[in-house]
Design a protein around this motif. Structure first.
Motif, PDB file in Angstrom:
ATOM      1  N   LEU A 117       0.835  -1.198   0.000  1.00  0.00           N
ATOM      2  CA  LEU A 117       0.000   0.000   0.000  1.00  0.00           C
ATOM      3  C   LEU A 117       0.872   1.252   0.000  1.00  0.00           C
ATOM      4  O   LEU A 117       1.998   1.231   0.471  1.00  0.00           O
ATOM      5  N   PRO A 118       0.365   2.373  -0.538  1.00  0.00           N
ATOM      6  CA  PRO A 118       1.138   3.613  -0.498  1.00  0.00           C
ATOM      7  C   PRO A 118       1.260   4.102   0.941  1.00  0.00           C
ATOM      8  O   PRO A 118       0.468   3.729   1.809  1.00  0.00           O
ATOM      9  N   PRO A 119       2.239   4.963   1.221  1.00  0.00           N
ATOM     10  CA  PRO A 119       2.399   5.448   2.594  1.00  0.00           C
ATOM     11  C   PRO A 119       1.198   6.301   3.020  1.00  0.00           C
ATOM     12  O   PRO A 119       0.534   6.919   2.196  1.00  0.00           O
ATOM     13  N   THR A 120       0.956   6.283   4.305  1.00  0.00           N
ATOM     14  CA  THR A 120      -0.158   7.062   4.860  1.00  0.00           C
ATOM     15  C   THR A 120       0.163   8.543   4.776  1.00  0.00           C
ATOM     16  O   THR A 120       1.272   8.969   5.091  1.00  0.00           O
ATOM     17  N   THR A 121      -0.812   9.332   4.364  1.00  0.00           N
ATOM     18  CA  THR A 121      -0.599  10.777   4.244  1.00  0.00           C
ATOM     19  C   THR A 121      -0.793  11.447   5.595  1.00  0.00           C
ATOM     20  O   THR A 121      -1.436  10.893   6.484  1.00  0.00           O
ATOM     21  N   PRO A 122      -0.270  12.650   5.763  1.00  0.00           N
ATOM     22  CA  PRO A 122      -0.482  13.362   7.017  1.00  0.00           C
ATOM     23  C   PRO A 122      -1.947  13.716   7.261  1.00  0.00           C
ATOM     24  O   PRO A 122      -2.334  13.995   8.381  1.00  0.00           O
ATOM     25  N   LEU A 123      -2.774  13.709   6.218  1.00  0.00           N
ATOM     26  CA  LEU A 123      -4.188  14.008   6.417  1.00  0.00           C
ATOM     27  C   LEU A 123      -4.894  12.919   7.211  1.00  0.00           C
ATOM     28  O   LEU A 123      -5.937  13.158   7.802  1.00  0.00           O
ATOM     29  N   ALA A 124      -4.330  11.716   7.235  1.00  0.00           N
ATOM     30  CA  ALA A 124      -4.935  10.635   8.003  1.00  0.00           C
ATOM     31  C   ALA A 124      -4.593  10.726   9.485  1.00  0.00           C
ATOM     32  O   ALA A 124      -5.218  10.059  10.298  1.00  0.00           O
ATOM     33  N   SER A 125      -3.633  11.552   9.838  1.00  0.00           N
ATOM     34  CA  SER A 125      -3.256  11.677  11.244  1.00  0.00           C
ATOM     35  C   SER A 125      -4.261  12.554  11.983  1.00  0.00           C
ATOM     36  O   SER A 125      -5.044  13.279  11.383  1.00  0.00           O
ATOM     37  N   ARG A 126      -4.217  12.487  13.281  1.00  0.00           N
ATOM     38  CA  ARG A 126      -5.146  13.260  14.096  1.00  0.00           C
ATOM     39  C   ARG A 126      -4.457  14.446  14.756  1.00  0.00           C
ATOM     40  O   ARG A 126      -4.790  14.836  15.859  1.00  0.00           O
ATOM     41  N   GLN A 127      -3.502  15.006  14.071  1.00  0.00           N
ATOM     42  CA  GLN A 127      -2.816  16.173  14.627  1.00  0.00           C
ATOM     43  C   GLN A 127      -3.628  17.431  14.366  1.00  0.00           C
ATOM     44  O   GLN A 127      -4.477  17.462  13.488  1.00  0.00           O
ATOM     45  N   ARG A 128      -3.350  18.459  15.128  1.00  0.00           N
ATOM     46  CA  ARG A 128      -4.071  19.713  14.978  1.00  0.00           C
ATOM     47  C   ARG A 128      -3.554  20.438  13.738  1.00  0.00           C
ATOM     48  O   ARG A 128      -2.371  20.721  13.620  1.00  0.00           O
ATOM     49  N   ALA A 150      -6.990  22.406   3.399  1.00  0.00           N
ATOM     50  CA  ALA A 150      -6.563  22.528   2.001  1.00  0.00           C
ATOM     51  C   ALA A 150      -5.091  22.936   1.915  1.00  0.00           C
ATOM     52  O   ALA A 150      -4.341  22.403   1.086  1.00  0.00           O
ATOM     53  N   ARG A 151      -4.668  23.860   2.781  1.00  0.00           N
ATOM     54  CA  ARG A 151      -3.259  24.277   2.790  1.00  0.00           C
ATOM     55  C   ARG A 151      -2.356  23.111   3.195  1.00  0.00           C
ATOM     56  O   ARG A 151      -1.286  22.896   2.610  1.00  0.00           O
ATOM     57  N   HIS A 152      -2.793  22.342   4.178  1.00  0.00           N
ATOM     58  CA  HIS A 152      -2.039  21.177   4.639  1.00  0.00           C
ATOM     59  C   HIS A 152      -1.913  20.150   3.509  1.00  0.00           C
ATOM     60  O   HIS A 152      -0.827  19.598   3.277  1.00  0.00           O
ATOM     61  N   ALA A 153      -2.995  19.897   2.796  1.00  0.00           N
ATOM     62  CA  ALA A 153      -2.963  18.949   1.683  1.00  0.00           C
ATOM     63  C   ALA A 153      -2.090  19.465   0.547  1.00  0.00           C
ATOM     64  O   ALA A 153      -1.362  18.697  -0.093  1.00  0.00           O
ATOM     65  N   TRP A 154      -2.145  20.767   0.267  1.00  0.00           N
ATOM     66  CA  TRP A 154      -1.327  21.361  -0.796  1.00  0.00           C
ATOM     67  C   TRP A 154       0.161  21.229  -0.475  1.00  0.00           C
ATOM     68  O   TRP A 154       0.962  20.889  -1.345  1.00  0.00           O
ATOM     69  N   ARG A 155       0.520  21.488   0.790  1.00  0.00           N
ATOM     70  CA  ARG A 155       1.927  21.356   1.184  1.00  0.00           C
ATOM     71  C   ARG A 155       2.395  19.910   1.036  1.00  0.00           C
ATOM     72  O   ARG A 155       3.504  19.652   0.576  1.00  0.00           O
ATOM     73  N   HIS A 156       1.543  18.975   1.441  1.00  0.00           N
ATOM     74  CA  HIS A 156       1.915  17.564   1.333  1.00  0.00           C
ATOM     75  C   HIS A 156       2.066  17.160  -0.137  1.00  0.00           C
ATOM     76  O   HIS A 156       2.990  16.422  -0.487  1.00  0.00           O
ATOM     77  N   ALA A 157       1.172  17.641  -0.992  1.00  0.00           N
ATOM     78  CA  ALA A 157       1.276  17.307  -2.417  1.00  0.00           C
ATOM     79  C   ALA A 157       2.531  17.902  -3.034  1.00  0.00           C
ATOM     80  O   ALA A 157       3.178  17.270  -3.871  1.00  0.00           O
ATOM     81  N   ASN A 158       2.903  19.100  -2.628  1.00  0.00           N
ATOM     82  CA  ASN A 158       4.116  19.719  -3.158  1.00  0.00           C
ATOM     83  C   ASN A 158       5.376  19.035  -2.652  1.00  0.00           C
ATOM     84  O   ASN A 158       6.368  18.955  -3.367  1.00  0.00           O
ATOM     85  N   GLU A 159       5.355  18.534  -1.431  1.00  0.00           N
ATOM     86  CA  GLU A 159       6.523  17.807  -0.891  1.00  0.00           C
ATOM     87  C   GLU A 159       6.727  16.514  -1.657  1.00  0.00           C
ATOM     88  O   GLU A 159       7.863  16.121  -1.923  1.00  0.00           O
TER      89      GLU A 159
END
Length: 192
Positions: A107-118, A180-189
């Motif tokens: 499976l692909p690695p888990t994205t940070p969006l799946a975490s429960r961080q603030r 959305a900003r968090h997802a955009w940063r992850h996609a750019n990384e």
């Protein structure tokens, strides 16, 4: 495929029912329906609509809880009853196959969006600003448009309502924006 149910004389072999009620519950529901119909006929204006919608909402909530509780409480009985029925297989999902270890699936690695961080750090400030903006803007618009025709209590209730709407809008905007900003940063990384 023919299934032959067990005789109904044996109480243990009967299929569990979700809608079991007695005479007392039926009389109570008929009385409630009578009171509701009396309220709907006895009121005028928009009150019949408000009473009817509130009753439907409350009824749907109670029915959902009743079904969920009965399903939870009778799940063991249903499994036992299904096991006693000849020709009826286990009640498993159709897509269930042999168990597979997750490590073997690649499976692909888990994205940070799946975490429960603030994610939203400044959310309280945005909500406070939205509340203040709603209070000021809403109070000013109410005062300028219909101010001479209403009393101060009506103006205060309208202003507070605008503040609540401003807080809600600011909360939604800041939360969605942060995610959305968090997802955009992850996609750019990942693209680097």
């Amino acid at each position: 495929m023919s299934t032959t149910p067990l005789p109904l004389s044996d109480s243990r072999s009967r299929e569990p029912q979700l809608f079991r009620f007695g005479l007392k519950q039926m009389f109570f529901m008929v009385s409630l329906a009578g009171v509701l119909c009396g309220l709907l006929v006895g009121t005028n204006g928009s009150w019949p609509l408000i009473i009817g919608l509130a009753t439907l909402l409350l009824g749907a909530h109670v029915l959902g809880n009743l079904l969920g509780t009965r399903l939870r409480d009778t799940s063991g009985d249903v499994l036992q009853w299904r096991a006693q029925q000849p020709g009826v297989g286990a009640d498993l999902p159709a897509a269930t196959g042999q168990p597979v270890e997750l490590a073997k699936l690649d499976l692909p690695p888990t994205t940070p969006l799946a975490s429960r961080q603030r994610v939203a750090r400044w959310n309280a400030w945005f909500v406070g600003g939205g509340t203040l903006g709603g209070l000021i803007f809403g109070g000013a618009v109410i005062a300028l448009t219909i101010g001479p025709r209403i009393e101060w209590a009506s103006w205060a209730v309208g202003t507070i309502s605008c503040g609540v709407l401003g807080a809600w809008t600011a909360f939604l905007a800041s939360t969605f924006g942060s995610i959305a900003r968090h997802a955009w940063r992850h996609a750019n990384e990942r693209s680097r």
